[in-house]
Scaffold this motif. Sequence first.
Motif, PDB file in Angstrom:
ATOM      1  N   VAL A  55     -19.111 -10.175  62.740  1.00  0.00           N
ATOM      2  CA  VAL A  55     -19.063 -10.821  61.452  1.00  0.00           C
ATOM      3  C   VAL A  55     -20.609 -10.595  61.016  1.00  0.00           C
ATOM      4  N   VAL A  56     -21.506 -11.064  61.982  1.00  0.00           N
ATOM      5  CA  VAL A  56     -22.808 -11.507  61.765  1.00  0.00           C
ATOM      6  C   VAL A  56     -23.915 -10.505  61.050  1.00  0.00           C
ATOM      7  N   PRO A  57     -23.663  -9.342  61.356  1.00  0.00           N
ATOM      8  CA  PRO A  57     -24.613  -8.089  60.784  1.00  0.00           C
ATOM      9  C   PRO A  57     -24.222  -8.142  59.217  1.00  0.00           C
ATOM     10  N   VAL A  58     -23.030  -8.554  58.736  1.00  0.00           N
ATOM     11  CA  VAL A  58     -22.467  -8.454  57.403  1.00  0.00           C
ATOM     12  C   VAL A  58     -22.137  -9.713  56.819  1.00  0.00           C
ATOM     13  N   LEU A  59     -22.864 -10.998  57.354  1.00  0.00           N
ATOM     14  CA  LEU A  59     -22.463 -12.336  56.842  1.00  0.00           C
ATOM     15  C   LEU A  59     -22.573 -12.502  55.616  1.00  0.00           C
ATOM     16  N   PRO A  60     -23.793 -12.008  54.853  1.00  0.00           N
ATOM     17  CA  PRO A  60     -24.055 -12.199  53.555  1.00  0.00           C
ATOM     18  C   PRO A  60     -22.772 -11.716  52.765  1.00  0.00           C
ATOM     19  N   CYS A  61     -22.305 -10.499  53.078  1.00  0.00           N
ATOM     20  CA  CYS A  61     -21.176  -9.965  52.176  1.00  0.00           C
ATOM     21  C   CYS A  61     -19.897 -10.735  52.409  1.00  0.00           C
ATOM     22  N   LEU A  62     -19.685 -11.239  53.765  1.00  0.00           N
ATOM     23  CA  LEU A  62     -18.480 -12.065  53.985  1.00  0.00           C
ATOM     24  C   LEU A  62     -18.641 -13.520  53.331  1.00  0.00           C
ATOM     25  N   LEU A  63     -19.612 -14.084  53.285  1.00  0.00           N
ATOM     26  CA  LEU A  63     -19.779 -15.142  52.707  1.00  0.00           C
ATOM     27  C   LEU A  63     -19.367 -15.078  51.102  1.00  0.00           C
ATOM     28  N   SER A  64     -19.970 -14.185  50.653  1.00  0.00           N
ATOM     29  CA  SER A  64     -19.645 -14.232  49.230  1.00  0.00           C
ATOM     30  C   SER A  64     -18.344 -13.466  48.834  1.00  0.00           C
ATOM     31  N   PHE A  65     -17.800 -12.630  49.815  1.00  0.00           N
ATOM     32  CA  PHE A  65     -16.399 -12.293  49.748  1.00  0.00           C
ATOM     33  C   PHE A  65     -15.460 -13.513  49.643  1.00  0.00           C
ATOM     34  N   ALA A  66     -15.655 -14.465  50.680  1.00  0.00           N
ATOM     35  CA  ALA A  66     -14.896 -15.459  50.523  1.00  0.00           C
ATOM     36  C   ALA A  66     -15.236 -16.456  49.234  1.00  0.00           C
ATOM     37  N   ALA A  67     -16.162 -16.440  48.673  1.00  0.00           N
ATOM     38  CA  ALA A  67     -16.582 -17.314  47.581  1.00  0.00           C
ATOM     39  C   ALA A  67     -15.849 -16.438  46.341  1.00  0.00           C
ATOM     40  N   GLY A  68     -15.858 -15.219  46.284  1.00  0.00           N
ATOM     41  CA  GLY A  68     -15.197 -14.528  45.238  1.00  0.00           C
ATOM     42  C   GLY A  68     -13.663 -14.504  45.225  1.00  0.00           C
ATOM     43  N   ALA A  69     -13.270 -14.628  46.395  1.00  0.00           N
ATOM     44  CA  ALA A  69     -11.673 -14.923  46.416  1.00  0.00           C
ATOM     45  C   ALA A  69     -11.119 -16.328  46.012  1.00  0.00           C
ATOM     46  N   MET A  70     -12.001 -17.428  46.358  1.00  0.00           N
ATOM     47  CA  MET A  70     -11.821 -18.587  46.002  1.00  0.00           C
ATOM     48  C   MET A  70     -11.977 -18.919  44.477  1.00  0.00           C
ATOM     49  N   MET A  71     -13.199 -18.111  43.979  1.00  0.00           N
ATOM     50  CA  MET A  71     -13.202 -18.326  42.663  1.00  0.00           C
ATOM     51  C   MET A  71     -12.057 -17.762  41.801  1.00  0.00           C
ATOM     52  N   ALA A  87     -21.769  -7.612  45.858  1.00  0.00           N
ATOM     53  CA  ALA A  87     -21.052  -6.968  46.303  1.00  0.00           C
ATOM     54  C   ALA A  87     -19.578  -7.502  46.918  1.00  0.00           C
ATOM     55  N   GLY A  88     -20.124  -8.454  47.859  1.00  0.00           N
ATOM     56  CA  GLY A  88     -19.320  -9.230  48.354  1.00  0.00           C
ATOM     57  C   GLY A  88     -18.153 -10.021  47.648  1.00  0.00           C
ATOM     58  N   PHE A  89     -18.861 -10.600  46.452  1.00  0.00           N
ATOM     59  CA  PHE A  89     -18.178 -11.427  45.522  1.00  0.00           C
ATOM     60  C   PHE A  89     -17.103 -10.673  44.952  1.00  0.00           C
ATOM     61  N   TRP A  90     -17.564  -9.563  44.547  1.00  0.00           N
ATOM     62  CA  TRP A  90     -16.441  -8.507  43.646  1.00  0.00           C
ATOM     63  C   TRP A  90     -15.418  -8.199  44.685  1.00  0.00           C
ATOM     64  N   LEU A  91     -15.725  -7.915  45.934  1.00  0.00           N
ATOM     65  CA  LEU A  91     -14.694  -7.444  46.792  1.00  0.00           C
ATOM     66  C   LEU A  91     -13.898  -8.523  47.113  1.00  0.00           C
ATOM     67  N   GLY A  92     -14.243  -9.734  47.015  1.00  0.00           N
ATOM     68  CA  GLY A  92     -13.230 -10.796  47.278  1.00  0.00           C
ATOM     69  C   GLY A  92     -12.363 -10.829  45.981  1.00  0.00           C
ATOM     70  N   ILE A  93     -13.004 -10.795  44.759  1.00  0.00           N
ATOM     71  CA  ILE A  93     -12.322 -10.912  43.579  1.00  0.00           C
ATOM     72  C   ILE A  93     -10.918  -9.867  43.436  1.00  0.00           C
ATOM     73  N   LEU A  94     -11.380  -8.598  43.875  1.00  0.00           N
ATOM     74  CA  LEU A  94     -10.435  -7.293  43.891  1.00  0.00           C
ATOM     75  C   LEU A  94      -9.230  -7.601  45.107  1.00  0.00           C
ATOM     76  N   PHE A  95      -9.742  -8.263  46.253  1.00  0.00           N
ATOM     77  CA  PHE A  95      -8.832  -8.562  47.375  1.00  0.00           C
ATOM     78  C   PHE A  95      -7.806  -9.323  46.957  1.00  0.00           C
ATOM     79  N   LEU A  96      -8.284 -10.634  46.227  1.00  0.00           N
ATOM     80  CA  LEU A  96      -6.977 -11.671  45.698  1.00  0.00           C
ATOM     81  C   LEU A  96      -6.138 -10.966  44.835  1.00  0.00           C
ATOM     82  N   LEU A  97      -6.998 -10.280  43.693  1.00  0.00           N
ATOM     83  CA  LEU A  97      -6.238  -9.472  42.572  1.00  0.00           C
ATOM     84  C   LEU A  97      -5.053  -8.674  43.191  1.00  0.00           C
TER      85      LEU A  97
END
Length: 259
Positions: free
Chosen positions: A204-220, A75-85
Amino acid sequence: MNIAVIYGLLIPFAGTVLGSACVFFMRGSMNEALRKALTGFAAGVMVAASVWSLLIPALEQSEGLGSWTFLPAAAGFWLGILFLLLLDHLVPHLHMDNTTEGPQSSLKRTTMLVLAVTLHNIPEGMAVGVVFAGWVTGSSGITATAALALALGIAIQNFPEGAIISMPLHSEGESRIKAFLHGAASGVVEPLAGALTVLAAELVVPVLPCLLSFAAGAMMYVVVEELIPEMSEGNHSNMATLLFAAGFTLMMALDVALG
């Protein structure tokens, strides 16, 4: 925010500043083959950082979900992709091949080029901030050395990005000082984004997995949409591919050795 965190957030910005300073020591415009090679190196570092420093920790922190462990990361990965888009469509910017994206604008070419690199730096700043936020709270399993490894990796890939901005600007007529300042300015967003994330650490900490993968999606997104096309345009470059592999290997080694 302790002094160690401040230094950590400034490490990637220092990479951009040092890269931009190349304009004072190198003459003429940047060779196209060198630009492609440096772009490939930066792309390799970003891909490795996305996997080892962001996605794998996101998955590890969601292990309690059993078969659904992948869900927060996906979920976080896709949010990162869509945010940069979304940012790509909202912010007018110029790529190295002189193609423009975003709404029509009367901004100077220099400004649009800096905006393009600034877009790259937003997810990188967030990534470093999220990892340091995880370390500060002490409840995520992220160590100080793991945060340092990511900061160093981003700084290493920022070095060629700074040079890729400042040197062409100087070759097109900008003074060395102005070209340096424009290059350095493109990296300012990183410590700012990182600091805001750390200041919101408790949230941030409670949703850290989503935020980590969000940053990963945006970078990818940046790698696939911008860096790989730039390193592959025109004449084929084996060196760009080899430098991609070198950047990937270096970031992987940093994360494993320091993490």
